[in-house]
Design an enzyme around this catalytic site. Sequence first.
Site, PDB file in Angstrom:
ATOM      1  N   GLY A  14       8.394  77.336  44.426  1.00 42.28           N
ATOM      2  CA  GLY A  14       9.277  78.503  44.436  1.00 42.28           C
ATOM      3  C   GLY A  14       9.384  79.174  45.794  1.00 42.28           C
ATOM      4  O   GLY A  14      10.491  79.400  46.297  1.00 42.28           O
ATOM      5  N   LYS A 141      -3.141  81.616  50.001  1.00 46.14           N
ATOM      6  CA  LYS A 141      -4.381  82.363  50.256  1.00 46.14           C
ATOM      7  C   LYS A 141      -5.598  81.461  50.428  1.00 46.14           C
ATOM      8  O   LYS A 141      -6.585  81.848  51.042  1.00 46.14           O
ATOM      9  CB  LYS A 141      -4.678  83.304  49.074  1.00 46.14           C
ATOM     10  CG  LYS A 141      -3.735  84.462  48.925  1.00 46.14           C
ATOM     11  CD  LYS A 141      -4.122  85.357  47.745  1.00 46.14           C
ATOM     12  CE  LYS A 141      -3.609  84.821  46.425  1.00 46.14           C
ATOM     13  NZ  LYS A 141      -2.145  84.884  46.275  1.00 46.14           N
ATOM     14  N   ASP A 236      -7.667  86.426  41.734  1.00 45.81           N
ATOM     15  CA  ASP A 236      -6.549  86.461  42.682  1.00 45.81           C
ATOM     16  C   ASP A 236      -6.653  87.711  43.562  1.00 45.81           C
ATOM     17  O   ASP A 236      -6.452  87.642  44.779  1.00 45.81           O
ATOM     18  CB  ASP A 236      -5.219  86.449  41.896  1.00 45.81           C
ATOM     19  CG  ASP A 236      -4.022  86.402  42.837  1.00 45.81           C
ATOM     20  OD1 ASP A 236      -3.904  85.409  43.580  1.00 45.81           O
ATOM     21  OD2 ASP A 236      -3.236  87.361  42.846  1.00 45.81           O
ATOM     22  N   LYS A 240      -7.437  88.231  47.811  1.00 44.98           N
ATOM     23  CA  LYS A 240      -6.729  89.147  48.707  1.00 44.98           C
ATOM     24  C   LYS A 240      -7.715  90.107  49.370  1.00 44.98           C
ATOM     25  O   LYS A 240      -7.623  90.392  50.569  1.00 44.98           O
ATOM     26  CB  LYS A 240      -5.657  89.921  47.930  1.00 44.98           C
ATOM     27  CG  LYS A 240      -4.520  89.034  47.447  1.00 44.98           C
ATOM     28  CD  LYS A 240      -3.575  89.765  46.497  1.00 44.98           C
ATOM     29  CE  LYS A 240      -2.479  88.817  45.988  1.00 44.98           C
ATOM     30  NZ  LYS A 240      -1.735  89.363  44.850  1.00 44.98           N
ATOM     31  N   GLY A 357       7.003  88.072  43.980  1.00 44.61           N
ATOM     32  CA  GLY A 357       8.365  87.533  43.902  1.00 44.61           C
ATOM     33  C   GLY A 357       8.607  86.556  45.031  1.00 44.61           C
ATOM     34  O   GLY A 357       8.204  86.791  46.167  1.00 44.61           O
TER      35      GLY A 357
END
Lengths: 377, 377
Positions: A14, A141, A236, A240, A357
Amino acid sequence: MRKNIPLLLMGCGGVGCQLLQHIVSCRSLHSKLGVHLRVVGVCDSKSLLVASDVLTMELDDTSLTEVCQVKLKGSSLLTLGNSGQCKVFLNPEAMGKIIDVATLLGRSTGLAFIDCSASSETIGVLNRVVDLGCCVVMANKKPLTSSMEDYDKLLAYPRRIRHESTVGAGLPVIASLNRILSSGDPVHHIIGSLSGTLGYVMSEVEDGKPFSQVVKSAKSLGYTEPDPRDDLSGMDVARKALILARLLGQRIDLDNIKVESLYPEEMGPNIMHVEDFLVNGLPLLDKGIQERVERASSNGNVLRYVCVIEESRCEVGIQELPKNSPLGRLRGSDNVLEISSRCYNQQPLVIQGAGAGNDTTAAGVLADILDIQDLFV
Amino acid sequence: MRKNIPLLLMGCGGVGCQLLQHIVSCRSLHSKLGVHLRVVGVCDSKSLLVASDVLTMELDDTSLTEVCQVKLKGSSLLTLGNSGQCKVFLNPEAMGKIIDVATLLGRSTGLAFIDCSASSETIGVLNRVVDLGCCVVMANKKPLTSSMEDYDKLLAYPRRIRHESTVGAGLPVIASLNRILSSGDPVHHIIGSLSGTLGYVMSEVEDGKPFSQVVKSAKSLGYTEPDPRDDLSGMDVARKALILARLLGQRIDLDNIKVESLYPEEMGPNIMHVEDFLVNGLPLLDKGIQERVERASSNGNVLRYVCVIEESRCEVGIQELPKNSPLGRLRGSDNVLEISSRCYNQQPLVIQGAGAGNDTTAAGVLADILDIQDLFV
C-alpha cells in the site's frame, strides 16, 4: 541544473505503491523545484524489477503505474516480464543485483534506498548499501528497532538516513525532534499517543462503550490489523517509542521497554484463534477496562494508551491523564506528541494530526526524499 | 571528517547574542555530529568584527563571549578593538568588507549569513551574497516581506535559504510546511495564532478583564513592544502571514493583506504619544471589545487574533472561533498553527508551543544552520 535522485524502492504494498503514484503525479512540481526522481528499481520480497542500465535509464511512469496495478491486484512483479527498458530478477539472484546497483551508483551519482516494506529482513541489505555510500529512507520500523549493533551500522552516516514515516506517518515528528536535538535543546520528556487504533479505542471506551464492542467496530472500520491483538499488544507503539528513545540517545532494545498489553497472555495468538478471541476472549476484558475508565473519570481524568520517554525511561501503556490536556482531549484516530525541553518547558511543543494512512505515510517518505537532495550530485 | 560551516552573523541583539551563546555551548554536541560552526564575523548596524584571515581563522569562543558581553551592555563592537585575531571595520567600509568575505568564501568553502537583526536594510546585502553562492538563515522577517522582486532574488536558490524562526520562533512551522509542499500535498487552509502577545490579550479578555487593563499588564510583563501599538496594529502578524502565503505560492505584498488593527487610526503613533494612548486612548476601546467578546460567547465561541491563508486569501484580524478548537482552547502566549491539506483533511495538522523568546528563536536559527550542512564542503 536539474538534480537527479536515483531511487530503489523496496516493498510495493500500500505505502510503496502510493509513493510511486505520488512520484508520478509530482513530476511537474518537482521539476519546478529542480529535482527529478529517477526510479531505477522496484522490488518485493521475491523479485526485483530494474532498469536495464541503471546509470542512464529508469522505470518510466508507464512502468511505475503498471507496477502499482500488478501489485495492488496481488500479483507478482514477474508478470511484468523483461523488456528493452527493464529486467526482472528472482531471489536469490535479485539480492546480488541490488548490491551491484548500490555499488555502481552509491558513490557516483548517489542512490537512495526506500524501504516501504514491513519486513525485518531488509536490515541486512540496508546496512550493506549504507556502507556503499547510499542513502536510506524508511517507512519500515523494523530496521530501526533491531539490535543496537544493527542500529549503529545503519546510522553510521546519520545525514544519509531519514525515517519520518516510521512514527506518526507523515506527521513532522522526527524532523522536529532532530531540529530540537541539533540546536542543543535538551529533551526532558516525551509523551505521545502514536497508535490511531488505540487512540480510537481509548476515546470510545471513555464514552462508556464496552471495550469488546469498540475493538470490534474498530476492526470493521478497518482501523485494526486483521488480528486486532497486533494492535492491542502495544508492540507497534513500543517500536515507535524505541525509535524515539534511540533518537534521544538511549541505547536500549525492544526488550528493555515496559509494554502493557491490553489482553492477557492466556488470550495470546499462540493459544487462542482470532475468532475465539473476538467472540469469547474480548468480552472478558470489558469489566476491567470499564472499572479503570470509571476510576480515572472520578479523578477528572481519562485513560490514554501512550508512550512515555524520559532520560532513562521508556514505557508504553495506559495512563490516566487530565481530561483537559492535549492528550486527554484527543478524539478519534489522530496521533499527538508532546515534547518538553529547555525551550518548551512551561508548555510542551505539541504536534497533532493524522498519524496513519497510505497517502500520509507515502507523503512523509516523499518529503524525506526531497530533504536529502543536497547529498546528490 | 569534520564538516566546517563558516558563519557571518548580522545583528547581535537578544537573539544574535543568544545564538552565539548556543553555538559556544553546543561545541561538543556539534563535534559529535561531525560539524564545526566557524564564526568568521559578527556585525551590528554600525560595524563589523571579522577574523583576520577568514579562510583559516575564526572568532574564538572567548571573543564570541566578549561580543555578547559588550552588546548586552549596550556598547559598540568598536570597544573590542583590533587584535592579531580579528579586525573591526566601521560603516561604510564594513559593508565592502562583508562583500569581500562573501566573495572569498561563498563559492569555495561556502558561507552562511545569519540575519538576526530586525532591520529592513539587510535585504540588499543578502541578495548580493546569495548571488555570490552564500547561504542565508534568517530570524529577521523584513527581508522576506519586502517587495516580490527582492523576494524572488532572495529565493533564487531556495535550498540555500532557511528562515524557521521568522514564524512562531523555533516552532517547526516552516520546516513542516516545506515538507508538506515538497511531497505534493496541496495546502487548502492555514489558520494560526502567531502573536504570543495578542494570544495572551485575547485569552485574558475572554475572562472578562477590560482590554485596556490586559494590554497594560501584558506591557508590564514584558510581553509587548515598548509601544504596545506595534503589537496591536497586527503588522507583525501580517508579516508572518505574508511569509506563509508566499511559501504557498501567493505573489502578494504586505499591502495586499487585509489587516485589522486593534486601535483606530486616530490613536496612531503619529497622532498620540504612547503615554497618552495608554492612559486616555486604550480605555475607550474596552467597551467595543467587551461587546464582541460577549457576542462571541453567546454563540459558544471565543475571539482570537489570527491569520487565515487560503488559495487566494490572506487576512489578519479577530475571528470568532469555537471554544472547543485548538485555537479556541489556546491560553496564554503559546502560538498555534493549523494546516489543512489533502493528507490533513478531516482534522488539521496542529503545531503548538512557545512562539517567542530569544532562547527558542536562537535555537530555531541554530537548527536551520545544522540543516544546511550538506551544502558545505
